[in-house]
Design an enzyme around this catalytic site. Structure first.
Site, PDB file in Angstrom:
ATOM      1  N   ASP A  39       0.836  -1.194   0.000  1.00 56.43           N
ATOM      2  CA  ASP A  39       0.000   0.000   0.000  1.00 56.43           C
ATOM      3  C   ASP A  39       0.877   1.252   0.000  1.00 56.43           C
ATOM      4  OD1 ASP A  39      -2.323  -1.461   0.077  1.00 56.43           O
ATOM      5  OD2 ASP A  39      -2.619  -1.266   2.235  1.00 56.43           O
ATOM      6  N   TYR A  67       5.241  -8.551   8.636  1.00 56.48           N
ATOM      7  CA  TYR A  67       4.899  -7.130   8.769  1.00 56.48           C
ATOM      8  C   TYR A  67       4.901  -6.706  10.234  1.00 56.48           C
ATOM      9  CZ  TYR A  67       2.899  -7.718   4.054  1.00 56.48           C
ATOM     10  OH  TYR A  67       2.709  -7.998   2.722  1.00 56.48           O
ATOM     11  N   ASP A  81      -7.843   1.585   7.083  1.00 48.77           N
ATOM     12  CA  ASP A  81      -6.626   2.171   7.642  1.00 48.77           C
ATOM     13  C   ASP A  81      -6.888   3.646   7.944  1.00 48.77           C
ATOM     14  OD1 ASP A  81      -6.208   3.752   5.290  1.00 48.77           O
ATOM     15  OD2 ASP A  81      -5.162   2.100   4.329  1.00 48.77           O
ATOM     16  N   ARG A 172      -4.565  -4.630   6.463  1.00 50.33           N
ATOM     17  CA  ARG A 172      -5.629  -3.680   6.824  1.00 50.33           C
ATOM     18  C   ARG A 172      -6.886  -4.415   7.285  1.00 50.33           C
ATOM     19  NH1 ARG A 172      -7.458  -1.150   2.060  1.00 50.33           N
ATOM     20  NH2 ARG A 172      -6.092  -2.377   0.716  1.00 50.33           N
TER      21      ARG A 172
END
Length: 288
Positions: A39, A67, A81, A172
């Protein structure tokens, strides 16, 4: 011509395609591909395949990712988000250990519904295009796998989750779903990819350093780096011409399986599959 893999530490505000487009100019090479979309708000590990190395992108697609994700509890947005429109806010009051307990529900095989703000296509149109037009359509859940989720210590205002997961996982959406499971809602407040396959932040180069380099080729990793988990096999003077012509190569004294195959001078030629004492090309990587 440039050929290899460069691991970029993607800056915030850039799409993966932005990075690829920039590096086409840096390496003066049209054939540039990336190993997994990040993203725009995300930072971190983005492997970029240069030149004929783009032929190897398909091998990288299924690699696991790791992540660090910030979880903003009590806030629900349309993009899942903090960059999106706030749809609702709720009070947050959790018992000690409640978050850790809920995280364990998300470990293992999961069914995850892609968010509307994503590049998934339905009837030829990307979901984010429909979402920007005010439309919401039904999306089929997809199978993903969460290998582990742990809570980072002393993360600050927002809890930070370390997530190891399969390809196709929307972090997300994971943050959104965790918030829903807690009853207070949630969204992703930050995202940094710390690993993609065998590549980590230690392997990565900041984009600004790469673009400023007088010789960016110095940052390229050899293409065969991607296949180091496979045993190596070197061809002799009889075998190499057959390999380069795409014909099966008699090969004795080796167990069956997949190999990274080299020429007599050490040039990486292909990934091959050995069966019944015959080596066949799975994918070639030498210049024709």
């Amino acid at each position: 011509m440039a050929c290899g893999i460069v691991v970029v530490d993607k800056p915030a505000g850039w799409t993966s395609q932005d990075v690829a487009a920039k590096l086409r100019g840096v390496f003066h090479e049209r054939r540039i591909g990336h190993g997994g979309t990040l993203d725009p708000m995300a930072t971190g590990v983005l492997p970029i395949f240069v030149g004929r190395a783009t032929r190897a992108v398909e091998y990288f697609a299924s690699e696991k990712k790791e992540y660090l994700a910030g979880l903003r509890l009590g806030v629900v947005t349309n993009t899942q988000d903090i960059t999106g429109e706030v749809l609702e806010t709720r009070p947050v009051s959790l018992e000690p250990g409640a978050l850790e307990a809920v995280l364990q529900r998300f470990v293992g095989k999961q069914q995850q519904t892609p968010p509307m703000f994503s590049a998934v296509k339905i009837n030829g149109r990307k979901l984010y295009q429909l979402a920007r037009a005010g439309q919401e359509v039904e999306r089929k859940p997809r199978s993903i796998y969460i290998h582990s989720i742990t809570l980072e210590p002393d993360a600050g205002e927002d809890p930070v989750l370390r997530v190891r997961c399969s390809k196709g996982t929307y972090i997300r959406t994971l943050c959104h779903d965790i918030g829903q499971a807690l009853g207070c809602g949630g969204c992703m407040s930050s995202l940094r990819r710390t690993a993609a396959g065998r590549f980590t932040l230690e392997d990565s180069v900041p984009l600004e350093r790469l673009t400023a380099a007088s010789c960016p080729e110095d940052f390229l990793l050899p293409l065969d780096t991607l296949f180091l988990s496979l045993p190596a096999l070197s061809l002799n003077a009889r075998q190499e011409p057959k390999c380069r012509n795409g014909t099966p190569v008699p090969c004795y004294g080796r167990p069956p399986g997949r190999y990274r195959v080299y020429g007599r001078d050490g040039t990486f030629l292909m990934v091959g599959r050995l069966e019944k004492q015959t080596l066949r090309t799975e994918k070639s990587f030498f210049e024709v």
